[in-house]
Enzyme design. Structure first.
Site, PDB file in Angstrom:
ATOM      1  N   SER A 311     -46.147  50.373  39.849  1.00  0.00           N
ATOM      2  CA  SER A 311     -45.122  49.333  39.900  1.00  0.00           C
ATOM      3  C   SER A 311     -45.240  48.380  41.080  1.00  0.00           C
ATOM      4  CB  SER A 311     -43.743  49.956  39.794  1.00  0.00           C
ATOM      5  OG  SER A 311     -43.561  50.965  40.725  1.00  0.00           O
ATOM      6  N   ASP A 322     -55.834  38.978  41.523  1.00  0.00           N
ATOM      7  CA  ASP A 322     -55.879  37.745  40.744  1.00  0.00           C
ATOM      8  C   ASP A 322     -56.205  36.535  41.612  1.00  0.00           C
ATOM      9  OD1 ASP A 322     -55.300  39.117  38.461  1.00  0.00           O
ATOM     10  OD2 ASP A 322     -53.413  38.075  38.015  1.00  0.00           O
ATOM     11  N   LYS A 336     -47.202  50.586  35.225  1.00  0.00           N
ATOM     12  CA  LYS A 336     -45.770  50.396  34.985  1.00  0.00           C
ATOM     13  C   LYS A 336     -45.433  48.932  35.216  1.00  0.00           C
ATOM     14  CE  LYS A 336     -41.117  51.865  36.131  1.00  0.00           C
ATOM     15  NZ  LYS A 336     -40.549  50.694  36.843  1.00  0.00           N
TER      16      LYS A 336
END
Length: 425
Positions: A311, A322, A336
């Protein structure tokens, strides 16, 4: 109004009893208490307005309301049981009702004040097996050698098969200094651990330096995204910058997550600009969160992740991956991609409910998938055990850390912090 937003996997309340006062419950207890029926209806309305799945698990949610508010309740305890039944109909393990004691525990966990055995637990969606996500560093469970993915099959001799996770938690909880016996299934082997419950002071961030052939590097360990984690991370980076480190290894292994805001603040300490994460609610309304534009350092960064990184850990590592700000080393993360909010109720109890899905800056949905590292480094069971027992953590005897240092050294020697160029992208 929904209060704290967080993205953690079954917070430590799942296996530790927490001490201290709740910032919500103390205020709530000063108010006149609602009748049991009103309380049941209040929870129904919160879910009706905010729960992420507008089908409510393909059920007639209005009929469910009528079913539960038409009952006669002789006590708050009966109302709690009814609310738990109603919430269970959603089929969402992350949406839970907490009685006042449990809600107090939840809030103290968020603030980083713990007392217990130190396990982060989840329940396997398919098998319903009680599964260890990660032991908290330095706790009785950690020192005993309990590992991520261990199955808890008995608690004090009571089998956990078919046991609800909150029931299991209540059996594990207990006063400091008392014992709890956990029977663990690890692969084909069964082991018994007799643990002594203890006070646990969580200091989310630890750090040190190490001199390598490429120069001095800083190692930062973040085990949980608590309220104090951003301030501690800030101090760690500032201290390491003063020591003139040339690069960083950020260790998020076995970090089950925590507060969303903590992950956003920490991401901004590393990112120059751009998106960190996007949240999409049940109405498909997208809300994006961006870096503040004031990073503390632009030096090369490698992040360590594993199947216990969940998470909030995945929000941070996904954003930095990214953006090509960091290389990820280790194994695939937990997966998650959901966000929960917490709503305190008038009598000191509370509701945690799923309100949104989240996506990485490139739009990746990592729920049930996880994040694949850029460099995969598997560990043997013996290596995992040595790591969990803190024998090799953050040393060159730790294969994942050693590989991170190797990759970081190459980045330092190249003098190019643009990881997209390093990867040939």
């Amino acid at each position: 109004m929904l209060k704290k937003w967080f993205v953690n996997i079954e917070l430590a309340v799942m296996a530790v009893i927490l001490v201290g006062s709740s910032p919500y419950a103390s205020k709530a207890l000063d108010k006149p208490q609602s009748s049991p029926q009103k309380m049941v209806d209040e929870v129904w309305k919160i879910l009706d307005k905010n729960y992420v799945d507008v089908s409510f698990n393909h059920q007639d949610w209005k009929a469910i309301r009528q079913q539960y508010i038409s009952r006669s309740y002789s006590s708050q305890k009966e109302a709690y049981g009814a609310i738990q039944e109603m919430v269970a109909k959603l089929g969402d393990r992350y949406t839970e009702f907490f009685d006042p004691q449990e809600f107090k525990a939840l809030n103290n966990d968020i603030s980083g004040n713990l007392s217990g055995v130190g396990l982060e637990l989840a329940q396997n969606e398919k098998t319903k097996a009680l599964t260890v996500v990660a032991p908290i560093a330095g706790t009785p469970a950690f020192k005993a050698g309990i590992l991520p993915d261990d199955l808890i099959v008995q608690i004090n001799g009571q089998k956990t098969q078919g046991m609800k996770i909150d029931d299991a938690v209540k059996r594990i909880l207990g006063p400091v200094g008392t014992k709890v016996v956990l029977t663990i299934q690890r692969g084909s082997q069964s082991q018994t651990f007799k643990l002594t419950r203890a006070n646990i002071a969580i200091h989310p961030v630890s750090y040190n330096t190490q001199t390598t052939a490429a120069g001095k590097i800083g190692y930062i360990r973040l085990p949980e995204f608590t309220q104090t984690a951003p301030a501690e991370m800030y101090r760690a980076i500032q201290a390491l910058e003063k020591q003139q480190v040339q690069g960083y290894v950020l260790d998020l292994r076995s970090d089950p997550g925590g507060l969303l805001d903590a992950s956003l603040q920490i991401a901004s300490m590393w990112l120059k600009q751009g998106a960190i994460v996007s949240l999409v609610n049940r109405d498909q309304v997208k809300e994006s969160y961006n870096a503040s534009g004031h990073p503390l350092t632009d030096k090369p960064l490698v992040i360590l992740v594993d199947k216990g990184s969940a998470s909030a850990s995945e929000i941070l590592s996904g954003a930095l991956q990214d953006d090509h700000r960091a290389t990820l080393v280790g194994t695939r993360t937990f997966g998650k991609g959901l966000v929960q909010a917490v709503e305190p109720l008038e009598d000191g109890s509370g509701l945690k409910l799923t309100i949104a899905k989240y996506y990485t800056p490139k739009g990746r949905d990592i729920n049930h998938v996880g994040i694949a590292p850029d460099i995969n480094v598997e560990l043997t069971e013996a290596q995992q055990k040595a790591l969990v027992q803190n024998q090799t953590l953050g040393t060159l005897a730790d294969p994942q850390y050693a590989r991170a240092v190797t990759d970081l050294s190459k980045l330092i020697q190249s003098g190019d912090n643009n990881l997209s160029l390093q990867r040939g992208k």
